[in-house]
Design an enzyme around this catalytic site. Structure first.
Site, PDB file in Angstrom:
ATOM      1  N   GLU A  80     149.557  85.524  -1.085  1.00  0.00           N
ATOM      2  CA  GLU A  80     149.675  86.865  -0.524  1.00  0.00           C
ATOM      3  C   GLU A  80     150.606  86.964   0.680  1.00  0.00           C
ATOM      4  OE1 GLU A  80     148.620  89.672  -1.515  1.00  0.00           O
ATOM      5  OE2 GLU A  80     147.209  89.156  -3.098  1.00  0.00           O
ATOM      6  N   SER A 341      83.648  82.243  -6.804  1.00  0.00           N
ATOM      7  CA  SER A 341      82.984  81.038  -6.286  1.00  0.00           C
ATOM      8  C   SER A 341      83.858  80.212  -5.350  1.00  0.00           C
ATOM      9  CB  SER A 341      82.543  80.154  -7.457  1.00  0.00           C
ATOM     10  OG  SER A 341      81.581  80.808  -8.245  1.00  0.00           O
TER      11      SER A 341
END
Length: 678
Positions: A80, A341
């Protein structure tokens, strides 16, 4: 003439200086948009891996870049803006070249925009083709160069570059297209990420796969020509397939993320104690188990390190949505449910600490009524006298209620709160039914309780966020009592094909089969699993041992490759057979039982209990039945007569007022009455 030229030169220099100063003022006066653009809030695991991210206000994924593969940066600059590190925002050579090529071909052949100019366009969301837009980009690019460093400008590009759809920034793109962070990218992946921002919609791999492939290959060829890749690397990269679909962003621990986000909406980073890999594996396990259990069944799990208190995984439901009636949006790790339980081990541990029982103590599993409360065993059977160890392993109801009656429900509630739990009572006051699950408690709190038992009766407070010192928990039972309970639970029969003796675990099934639970621990970790319906309706035939226990053992398998060994007994632990226990511990009897008639015990037939006698003088007549002579009689703790052998005798009067007479036979058995003498 010479003076005229000199004057013209001075004027020209002055004009140039004025022009330069004016240009500098024009650049300095540039009004830049806010540079720290909003980025997605993130929840991360213990190593920094992304668990969850939230979109920014406009619905875009824009994440802070974080570490990026250096090869990608080199390829980006080489493709770029080769002179990015050298120019001041405008690359005049590239601009002139682009202009000449445009004039020669009658169209734009190459771009002259620098990375700084691209950043200027991105942060303002401006146009590229019009002269006014291009001039504005130049001005903003020059202003950026004067106010920021090159690395800061590059970071802006990495944050704002478009990658198709609602993706912005290289990190969002890497996660969406490759399912990975950008810190490690292949050359082919780097090339695709370089190419996409030039045409984010026209080159989207999921919509225009061929265009995306060609654009990536052009980048590879160009960076190869510039020496970043050798020919073999270029060819290898071109052979790598381009992804054909966009991956979803991570959404692990969704309930925890939503809870933390609501509690602190301004925080950008939530650093947790979770492990992303374990979280993902346990989420998959919970989802599979819920589907296998049937339509509408939900499930939840909590995994924690009971040494540090760190929560490693938390799964509130099979899926964070409304799916097949499972109500996935409900976080079942924090929903109040009956524990069944699973609270029984706490009752036994408290009883061990109070000297009421020992694992080898015999206790009666026979029909019993406690006022109007007459509990039954789950299978409706009674087993007579059993060892406490067997009573807990068989999860018998009557023995544990006998122990809780002696302890008192308030003592159990206090222990739960010391453990960090926040139990809720349906009627407001605790009764004996809490031993069998007659209260509301969350799965998180249940795991907190078992974590304390696993840590020797006192463990750290569970936490899911990093930062600060772990909060120490309060002691709930002694180290010996905690070990004894763990040793009993480790003897439970595991699910089929699961290893035996590696986990101390307990299952639970609530009244009406509404909840199936399993909670267990080894030497390092504690896990709790809940299964049922989120709306609380029954699941016929659901039992904790059948539904939740196999998931518990498999969750440990998803956590690690081998179990950590359970600890050895503390030095003070009494480990003997029943016959070698102290006499009061061989058979459980309530404390007041020593003052009530027992089998073969003597009975005071006269005076009856509660009698009021008058005119007795110095002596009182007493009549005895049963027992073994000789007898001793005490009044208010003081001996009145000894070596009595007859069933009737006159003994000295204990004096006016209320007195308690106690008779003790040769075997130590006793009876008592209370009377009043005028």
């Amino acid at each position: 003439m010479k003076r005229l030229w000199l004057f013209a030169l001075v004027a020209l220099l002055l004009a140039g200086a004025l022009l330069r100063d004016g240009f500098d003022r024009w650049i300095a006066a540039t009004d830049l948009p806010p540079l720290p653009a909003a980025t997605s809030a993130e929840m991360r695991d213990q190593s920094g891996s992304l668990l969850r991210a939230w979109q920014v206000e406009d619905g875009r994924w824009r994440l802070s870049p974080g570490p990026v593969d250096p090869l990608f940066i080199e390829m980006l600059v080489a493709y770029e803006d080769r002179r990015f590190r050298d120019h001041g925002g405008i690359d005049l050579r590239a601009a002139v070249r682009a202009a000449v090529q445009a004039l020669r071909h009658g169209r734009a052949v190459s771009g002259g925009s620098t990375l700084s100019m691209q950043v200027a366009r991105l942060i303002e969301d401006g146009t590229t083709g019009r002269w006014a837009g291009k001039l504005r980009q130049i001005r903003v690019a020059l202003a950026l160069e004067r106010r920021l460093g090159k690395d800061e400008i590059l970071q802006l590009y990495l944050t704002h570059a478009p990658y198709g759809g609602n993706l912005e920034g290289v990190r969002a793109a890497s996660l969406a297209w490759f399912g990975k962070e950008p810190r490690r990218l292949t050359p082919a992946q780097s090339a695709l990420l370089v190419a996409l921002p030039q045409g984010p919609e026209l080159r989207r791999p999921d919509r225009h796969h061929d265009r995306a492939t060609r654009a990536r290959d052009r980048v590879l060829v160009r960076v190869g020509a510039r020496g970043l890749l050798d020919p073999a690397q270029v060819e290898s990269a071109r052979a790598e397939p381009v992804p054909a679909r966009m991956r979803p962003f991570p959404r692990l621990a969704a309930h925890l993320g939503e809870r933390r986000r609501r509690a602190d909406p301004g925080t950008m980073y939530f650093d947790t104690t979770l492990d992303a890999g374990v979280q993902a594996r346990v989420e998959a396990l919970v989802a599979r188990a819920a589907r296998a259990a049937g339509p509408g069944i939900s499930a939840a799990a909590v995994v924690a390190d009971h040494r540090s208190g760190a929560i490693i995984a938390t799964v509130g439901s099979p899926g964070f949505d409304e799916r097949d009636g499972r109500r996935g949006f409900v976080d079942m790790t924090r929903a109040l449910r009956s524990p069944g339980s699973t609270l029984k081990p706490l009752v036994y541990a408290l009883a061990f600490d109070q000297g009421l029982a020992h694992p080898e103590t015999l206790i009666a599993d026979t029909p019993a009524a406690f006022g109007r409360y007459a509990p039954q065993n789950f299978d409706g059977r009674f087993r007579g006298e059993v060892r406490v160890r067997e009573a807990l392993q068989l999860s018998l109801n009557i023995p544990v209620v006998r122990l809780l009656q002696e302890l008192g429900p308030a003592r159990m509630m206090a222990a739960l709160r010391r453990a960090g739990a926040r139990p809720v009572l349906p009627g407001g006051r605790p009764g004996l039914a809490i031993a069998l699950g007659g209260l509301g408690i969350t799965l998180e709190d249940l795991v907190q309780l078992y974590g304390a038992l696993a840590a020797g009766g006192q463990g750290p407070v569970l936490h899911a966020l990093q930062g600060g010192q772990p909060e120490p928990g309060r002691r709930i039972v002694s180290e010996s009592a905690a070990w004894q309970v763990g040793n009993i639970l480790a003897g439970l029969m595991p699910p089929p094909e699961a290893p035996r003796g590696v986990l101390a675990y307990k299952t639970g099934t609530s009244y009406g089969h509404r909840d199936a639970l399993a909670v267990g621990y080894d030497g390092r970790h504690v896990i709790g699993v809940w299964m049922g319906r989120a709306d609380g309706t029954p699941v016929p035939g659901a039992f904790g041992g059948d539904l939740a226990a196999p998931v518990l053992f498999e969750a440990f398998g998803r956590l690690k490759t081998r179990f950590d060994p359970l600890p050895p007994p503390p030095p003070a632990t009494l480990i003997v057979a029943n016959a070698k226990l102290p006499a009061p511990l061989r058979r459980f009897r309530p404390r007041e039982a020593s003052f009530s008639p027992a089998t073969g015990a003597p009975e005071i037939a006269f005076p009856p209990d509660g009698a009021r006698l008058s005119g007795t003088g110095e002596r009182v007549t007493i009549k005895l039945r049963g027992g073994t002579a000789p007898y001793m009689v005490l009044a208010n703790g003081r001996p009145l007569a000894a070596h009595l052998r007859a069933g009737e005798a006159d003994i000295p009067s204990p004096g006016r007022g209320f007195s308690t007479l106690v008779v003790i036979d040769a075997n130590g058995k006793s009876d008592r009455v209370r009377l009043e003498l005028d």
